[in-house]
Design a protein around this motif. Structure first.
Motif, PDB file in Angstrom:
ATOM      1  N   GLY A 119     117.370  79.674  91.693  1.00 50.11           N
ATOM      2  CA  GLY A 119     116.623  80.414  92.616  1.00 50.11           C
ATOM      3  C   GLY A 119     116.523  79.799  93.918  1.00 50.11           C
ATOM      4  O   GLY A 119     116.682  78.672  93.846  1.00 50.11           O
ATOM      5  N   ILE A 121     114.390  79.414  97.641  1.00 46.53           N
ATOM      6  CA  ILE A 121     112.900  79.844  98.283  1.00 46.53           C
ATOM      7  C   ILE A 121     113.293  80.215  99.958  1.00 46.53           C
ATOM      8  O   ILE A 121     113.978  78.970 100.364  1.00 46.53           O
ATOM      9  CB  ILE A 121     111.775  79.070  97.955  1.00 46.53           C
ATOM     10  CG1 ILE A 121     111.681  78.820  96.762  1.00 46.53           C
ATOM     11  CG2 ILE A 121     110.811  79.299  98.898  1.00 46.53           C
ATOM     12  CD1 ILE A 121     110.553  77.932  96.110  1.00 46.53           C
ATOM     13  N   ARG A 123     111.865  79.752 103.375  1.00 44.71           N
ATOM     14  CA  ARG A 123     110.459  79.201 103.863  1.00 44.71           C
ATOM     15  C   ARG A 123     110.321  79.216 105.122  1.00 44.71           C
ATOM     16  O   ARG A 123     111.266  78.653 105.980  1.00 44.71           O
ATOM     17  CB  ARG A 123     110.399  77.790 103.465  1.00 44.71           C
ATOM     18  CG  ARG A 123     109.080  77.057 103.973  1.00 44.71           C
ATOM     19  CD  ARG A 123     108.537  75.886 103.362  1.00 44.71           C
ATOM     20  NE  ARG A 123     108.124  76.100 101.867  1.00 44.71           N
ATOM     21  CZ  ARG A 123     107.893  75.177 100.847  1.00 44.71           C
ATOM     22  NH1 ARG A 123     108.124  73.654 101.093  1.00 44.71           N
ATOM     23  NH2 ARG A 123     107.751  75.551  99.627  1.00 44.71           N
ATOM     24  N   ASP A 132     106.252  81.561 102.240  1.00 42.59           N
ATOM     25  CA  ASP A 132     107.400  81.356 101.361  1.00 42.59           C
ATOM     26  C   ASP A 132     107.654  82.667 100.711  1.00 42.59           C
ATOM     27  O   ASP A 132     106.915  83.324 100.081  1.00 42.59           O
ATOM     28  CB  ASP A 132     107.142  80.410 100.127  1.00 42.59           C
ATOM     29  CG  ASP A 132     107.194  79.037 100.376  1.00 42.59           C
ATOM     30  OD1 ASP A 132     107.493  78.812 101.488  1.00 42.59           O
ATOM     31  OD2 ASP A 132     106.522  78.250  99.766  1.00 42.59           O
ATOM     32  N   TYR A 134     110.350  84.158  97.645  1.00 38.50           N
ATOM     33  CA  TYR A 134     111.122  83.695  96.335  1.00 38.50           C
ATOM     34  C   TYR A 134     112.147  84.775  96.147  1.00 38.50           C
ATOM     35  O   TYR A 134     112.110  85.983  95.993  1.00 38.50           O
ATOM     36  CB  TYR A 134     110.130  83.568  95.196  1.00 38.50           C
ATOM     37  CG  TYR A 134     109.283  82.245  95.337  1.00 38.50           C
ATOM     38  CD1 TYR A 134     109.531  81.384  94.529  1.00 38.50           C
ATOM     39  CD2 TYR A 134     108.216  82.525  96.202  1.00 38.50           C
ATOM     40  CE1 TYR A 134     108.614  80.090  94.645  1.00 38.50           C
ATOM     41  CE2 TYR A 134     107.241  81.570  96.257  1.00 38.50           C
ATOM     42  CZ  TYR A 134     107.631  80.350  95.406  1.00 38.50           C
ATOM     43  OH  TYR A 134     106.440  79.036  95.675  1.00 38.50           O
ATOM     44  N   TYR A 209     113.712  77.601  90.377  1.00 40.71           N
ATOM     45  CA  TYR A 209     113.957  77.363  92.111  1.00 40.71           C
ATOM     46  C   TYR A 209     114.202  75.951  92.213  1.00 40.71           C
ATOM     47  O   TYR A 209     113.565  75.157  92.092  1.00 40.71           O
ATOM     48  CB  TYR A 209     112.686  78.078  92.663  1.00 40.71           C
ATOM     49  CG  TYR A 209     112.279  79.382  92.639  1.00 40.71           C
ATOM     50  CD1 TYR A 209     113.040  80.317  93.476  1.00 40.71           C
ATOM     51  CD2 TYR A 209     111.610  79.951  91.528  1.00 40.71           C
ATOM     52  CE1 TYR A 209     112.723  81.673  93.213  1.00 40.71           C
ATOM     53  CE2 TYR A 209     111.440  81.318  91.434  1.00 40.71           C
ATOM     54  CZ  TYR A 209     111.979  82.283  92.291  1.00 40.71           C
ATOM     55  OH  TYR A 209     112.033  83.622  91.914  1.00 40.71           O
TER      56      TYR A 209
END
Length: 336
Positions: A119, A121, A123, A132, A134, A209
């Motif tokens: 995963g 993220i 940001r 954020d 995902y 993640y």
């Protein structure tokens, strides 16, 4: 039995504000299992001095310095200097979730796979509120055929493009002379991945993640945000390579609906980029470019096709693309 080691490759160019935070994170990893390779790509700020200070503290840190050649060339240099079993690419202004990365490195000892996907993220920083987003994550292990049958789904879920949410086997890269295209500033990542996917017999997805891709609002004209006059041509080259790859692997038809869905999204991205702050085209030139996008064969064919379960917004835009409604599209993207 020898333990599997990880080579972390980090290109650095003028990242004095960010590189220290990343290295402090990576310093927590098991130094017997990890080597950190930084290629300083001709930085003109204080990045090199910061790196030298860290080299005195981090025993598994290797710094290579070169004149400026760009991120693709720099990653290729990092590959040549690596010695681990797996390779992990990190951008110098990004971050990792160290607890997840530590678990992943430990798990590598039991994996018998060619590619690991985890995963990521996105940001968004620099405004009042940090946001954020995902990525989609999966948790399974697939053979090559199973992986490629779902290729279009993964493409739409934005997990195939980046090299930073993956671990690659170094021997596959070296033995097959796989490199990043140095003449491109857009699309070079997916072309690298397509070259690598050819040789993947087993793919491991983990639902953790590990990577944080930082988008800094105040950083201007990076490769991913600057408008490029040849952006359409680059996209067509990339998408044509995807088509050819899936055709050669004999999975093009099973992926067709998801590919067409992805192409509508790429059309949206191309038109949207015309209204970015870095695009200097006037209104007439933007409309001509929208017309050119609508009439590009790979996009035109997607608009003519029936795409099941297409999102309502994209269904509306698809209709306007198909009808070459340039003026309507211009005002939709300008004001909405």
């Amino acid at each position: 039995m020898n333990k599997k080691k990880l080579s972390i490759i980090i290109p650095v160019y003028n990242c004095e504000l960010y590189i220290g935070k990343l290295l402090n994170q990576l310093d927590q990893l098991d130094k017997d299992l990890v080597e950190i390779i930084i290629v300083n790509d001709g930085s003109t700020d204080n990045s090199y001095n910061i790196l030298k200070n860290f080299q005195n503290k981090i025993s598994n840190l290797n710094i290579i310095t070169q004149t400026n050649h760009g991120v693709s060339y720099t990653r290729n240099v990092g590959i040549k200097h690596s010695s681990g079993d797996f390779i992990f690419f990190i951008d110098s202004d990004d971050e990792v979730i160290i607890s997840s990365l530590t678990k992943l490195i430990d798990s590598l000892q039991t994996y018998e796979v060619d590619l690991v996907i985890f995963g990521l993220i996105d940001r968004f920083l620099g405004r009042k509120k940090v946001e954020d987003i995902y990525s989609c994550v999966y948790s399974n292990e697939l053979n090559k055929n199973e992986f490629l049958k779902n290729f279009g789904e993964y493409l739409n879920n934005s997990i195939l493009y980046s090299p930073c949410n993956k671990l690659y086997r170094r021997d596959i890269i070296i033995n097959n002379n796989i490199e990043f295209e140095t003449h491109l500033v857009l699309g070079e990542d997916i072309l690298f991945n397509l070259s690598y996917f050819k040789y993947c017999e087993r793919v491991k997805f983990i639902d953790q993640y590990v990577y944080i891709y930082n988008h800094y609002y105040d950083r201007k004209n990076t490769g991913s945000t600057q408008y490029l006059n040849n952006e359409l041509e680059i996209f067509v080259t990339v998408l044509s390579n995807i088509e050819l790859f899936l055709e050669n692997e004999k999975v093009i038809h099973i992926n067709r609906n998801n590919l067409n869905r992805f192409y509508i999204k790429r059309m949206n991205s191309l038109v949207s980029s015309l209204f970015s702050k870095t695009c200097t085209l006037n209104a007439k030139e933007k409309k001509l470019q929208i017309k050119k996008i609508c009439q590009t064969s790979i996009f035109k064919n997607a608009c003519l096709a029936s795409i099941p379960n297409l999102e309502k917004k994209n269904s509306i835009l698809k209709f306007f693309y198909k009808k070459n409604q340039v003026h309507i599209l211009y005002y939709i993207f300008k004001f909405f």
